[in-house]
Design an enzyme around this catalytic site. Structure first.
Site, PDB file in Angstrom:
ATOM      1  N   CYS A 131       0.832  -1.205   0.000  1.00 20.62           N
ATOM      2  CA  CYS A 131       0.000   0.000   0.000  1.00 20.62           C
ATOM      3  C   CYS A 131       0.863   1.250   0.000  1.00 20.62           C
ATOM      4  CB  CYS A 131      -0.931  -0.005   1.213  1.00 20.62           C
ATOM      5  SG  CYS A 131      -1.949   1.483   1.339  1.00 20.62           S
ATOM      6  N   CYS A 134      -0.630   4.102   2.165  1.00 23.37           N
ATOM      7  CA  CYS A 134      -0.459   3.880   3.602  1.00 23.37           C
ATOM      8  C   CYS A 134       0.966   4.174   4.066  1.00 23.37           C
ATOM      9  CB  CYS A 134      -0.790   2.438   3.962  1.00 23.37           C
ATOM     10  SG  CYS A 134      -2.369   1.838   3.356  1.00 23.37           S
ATOM     11  N   ASP A 135       1.939   3.726   3.294  1.00 27.15           N
ATOM     12  CA  ASP A 135       3.321   3.696   3.779  1.00 27.15           C
ATOM     13  C   ASP A 135       4.306   4.569   3.006  1.00 27.15           C
ATOM     14  OD1 ASP A 135       2.495   1.795   5.675  1.00 27.15           O
ATOM     15  OD2 ASP A 135       2.756   0.174   4.235  1.00 27.15           O
TER      16      ASP A 135
END
Length: 310
Positions: A131, A134-135
């Site tokens: 992701c 997300c990261d």
């Protein structure tokens, strides 16, 4: 006794819930994490009809649960373990109880597939991610690698190019399987270096990723990077359909659920929508359409069963 249970709260499941509840039948969606589905991990959606601004997947899905609830659809956080049918009634085993329903729509989607290189499982969440949204921020102004050659891999490489100092795009073939417009943008981005005919042999590090070894034809490349993003396809989430003798409905060779144009499975009253069903287009708009079609069919089926049992 419920009229309709929907398993999964992504675009297909939420669309099913919206259409079914709006038509007046008791509808409950069970989602084990949070509504929105896998698309909430996408950094950029620019082709959803009627939405002219480019949005992230999270932004696109933000109001879908509330829209479904407006018509009476209930959304509960719970994991479905198994489904079985006894007579005209489905018994749905949850984590802490068993409920009954006249019809079921399965919208459990798919999960990111592993690439299969050495130490992949060891470093999931410790430098390996599926992701970028997300990261990605963890690797601001650092070099990262993206593994894959489809639309998702290329879109996430473009997203990461806006954060990282450099993105290595590693693909096992000599050409991509993405849309021409996306490929063009990748080729024009000076922060993306493409490694064709390549595969990751292993990831190494102590507690976190320190680098990766890439095999490219007859040589090995050591990339000292802290972040690796894997986008190599998905595995269908069909565990809820498993029985002692296999599956409760017909399945395809690739692990997807066999359905007709009305999203009907081989088991009456059971429907499969979105990425879990055969020949899925893996697009948000298609998943939403699947959900609407299945809901309309489920309502007809429930009305028929009620009529028969009067």
């Amino acid at each position: 006794m419920k009229n309709l249970v929907i398993i999964g709260g992504g675009p297909a499941g939420l669309s099913s819930g919206l259409y079914a509840s709006r038509m007046g039948i008791d509808t409950t969606i069970y989602e084990k994490i949070s509504p929105g589905g896998q698309i909430t991990l996408s950094s950029e959606i620019e082709n959803y009809p009627g939405v002219c601004d480019v949005k992230s997947g999270l932004e696109l899905m933000q109001c879908w649960p509330e829209q479904a609830k407006k018509f009476g659809c209930k959304i509960e956080s719970s994991e479905v373990k198994q489904i079985k049918k006894v007579g005209n009634v489905f018994e749905i085993e949850l984590f802490d109880k068993t409920i009954k329903s006249l019809s079921v729509i399965v919208a459990t989607g798919a999960s990111p597939r592993r690439a299969g290189f050495e130490n992949e499982e060891k470093f999931i969440g410790k430098g390996i991610s599926t992701c970028a949204v997300c990261d990605g921020f963890f690797y601001r102004n650092q070099e990262v690698a993206v593994i894959g050659g489809g639309d998702t891999a290329l879109e996430e490489a473009l997203y990461l190019a806006g954060i990282a100092s450099k993105v290595y795009l590693i693909h096992r073939r000599d050409k991509f399987r993405a849309s021409p417009a996306t490929i063009k943008r990748v080729l024009e981005n000076t922060k993306i270096e493409i490694l064709y005919n390549s595969k990751v042999k292993k990831v190494y590090g102590e507690q976190f990723v320190d680098g990766i070894i890439v095999e490219q034809e007859n040589r090995e490349i050591d990339l000292k990077i802290p972040g690796v993003f894997v986008f190599v396809g998905n595995t269908k989430n069909t565990d809820v359909l498993k029985s002692e003798n296999g599956f409760i409905c017909e399945m395809e060779e690739d692990g997807s659920v066999s359905v007709d144009l009305n999203m009907k499975t081989s088991l009456a009253g059971l429907y499969a929508v979105g990425d879990i069903r055969k020949d899925a287009a893996k697009q948000v708009v298609c998943a939403a359409a699947d959900g609407a079609v299945a809901a309309l069919q489920a309502v007809k089926y429930v009305d028929k069963i009620k009529e028969l049992t009067k």
